[in-house]
Design a protein around this motif. Structure first.
Motif, short mmCIF file in Angstrom:
data_model
loop_
_atom_site.label_atom_id
_atom_site.label_comp_id
_atom_site.label_asym_id
_atom_site.label_seq_id
_atom_site.Cartn_x
_atom_site.Cartn_y
_atom_site.Cartn_z
N UNK A 35 0.82 -1.21 0.00
CA UNK A 35 0.00 0.00 0.00
C UNK A 35 0.86 1.26 0.00
N UNK A 36 2.16 1.09 -0.13
CA UNK A 36 3.08 2.23 -0.10
C UNK A 36 3.51 2.57 -1.52
N UNK A 37 3.23 3.79 -1.99
CA UNK A 37 3.64 4.16 -3.35
C UNK A 37 5.16 4.35 -3.43
N UNK A 38 5.68 4.39 -4.63
CA UNK A 38 7.12 4.61 -4.79
C UNK A 38 7.52 6.03 -4.38
N UNK A 39 8.82 6.22 -4.18
CA UNK A 39 9.33 7.56 -3.90
C UNK A 39 9.30 8.39 -5.18
N UNK A 40 9.48 9.68 -5.02
CA UNK A 40 9.54 10.56 -6.20
C UNK A 40 10.86 10.33 -6.93
N UNK A 61 13.34 6.21 -9.02
CA UNK A 61 12.56 6.14 -7.78
C UNK A 61 12.82 4.77 -7.15
N UNK A 62 12.41 4.60 -5.90
CA UNK A 62 12.54 3.30 -5.23
C UNK A 62 11.19 2.86 -4.70
N UNK A 63 11.04 1.54 -4.57
CA UNK A 63 9.80 0.97 -4.06
C UNK A 63 10.05 -0.48 -3.65
N UNK A 64 9.39 -0.92 -2.59
CA UNK A 64 9.58 -2.28 -2.08
C UNK A 64 9.18 -3.34 -3.10
N UNK A 104 6.65 10.77 -12.82
CA UNK A 104 6.09 10.05 -11.66
C UNK A 104 6.37 8.57 -11.85
N UNK A 105 6.71 7.88 -10.77
CA UNK A 105 6.97 6.45 -10.83
C UNK A 105 5.70 5.66 -10.53
N UNK A 106 5.59 4.49 -11.16
CA UNK A 106 4.50 3.55 -10.91
C UNK A 106 5.14 2.24 -10.46
N UNK A 107 4.64 1.67 -9.35
CA UNK A 107 5.24 0.42 -8.88
C UNK A 107 4.57 -0.80 -9.50
N UNK A 108 5.03 -1.99 -9.13
CA UNK A 108 4.57 -3.24 -9.73
C UNK A 108 3.09 -3.53 -9.47
#
Length: 140
Positions: A35-40, A61-64, A104-108
């Motif tokens: 539920x956590x969006x990626x960083x900018x 950007x980074x994301x789990x 803007x980043x989009x995660x998986x």
């Protein structure tokens, strides 16, 4: 599940799997949704500016769950589609025109992160057309 009774399940191979082996599934943190969006991403940097195009690069950007792609925003409007990497070439622009870009980043799992800083870009003037200085045609 954690009452200590064992109910053998015949797996492939020699190891016996019991319900006690499955108690880890009771931990809600193991199956918690992302539920956590990626960083900018980093602010785009323009290069290769011509009269009709520009190349943009930015820090990732980074994301789990991992980054699926980036959305490009030109003059406040999100362009269709997304970019897989951290480079984007925009073409078909008007000469001598100012543009502002952000990403803007989009995660998986489809969560969209915050917008990067903005990068102002002004395309170059159109190249001059070589004028005809003399129109005389010689035939001989």
């Amino acid at each position: 599940m954690g009452d200590g009774r064992r109910w053998p399940i015949p797996p492939a191979g020699s190891r016996q799997l019991t319900l006690d082996d499955l108690t880890l599934l009771e931990d809600p943190n193991l199956l918690a949704p992302d539920t956590t969006p990626p960083t900018a991403p980093g602010t785009p940097v323009a290069s290769n500016v011509t009269s009709t195009g520009v190349t943009l690069n930015w820090a990732a950007a980074t994301d789990a769950s991992g980054i699926a792609g980036y959305r490009i925003i030109r003059n406040g409007v999100e362009l269709p589609g997304s970019v897989a990497g951290t480079t984007f070439a925009d073409t078909g622009l008007a000469p001598s025109t100012s543009y502002t870009y952000a990403v803007r980043a989009v995660d998986q799992v489809g969560l969209v992160g915050p917008t990067s800083g903005t990068a102002p870009v002004t395309t170059a003037a159109s190249p001059p057309v070589n004028p005809v200085l003399f129109g005389d045609t010689f035939t001989g």
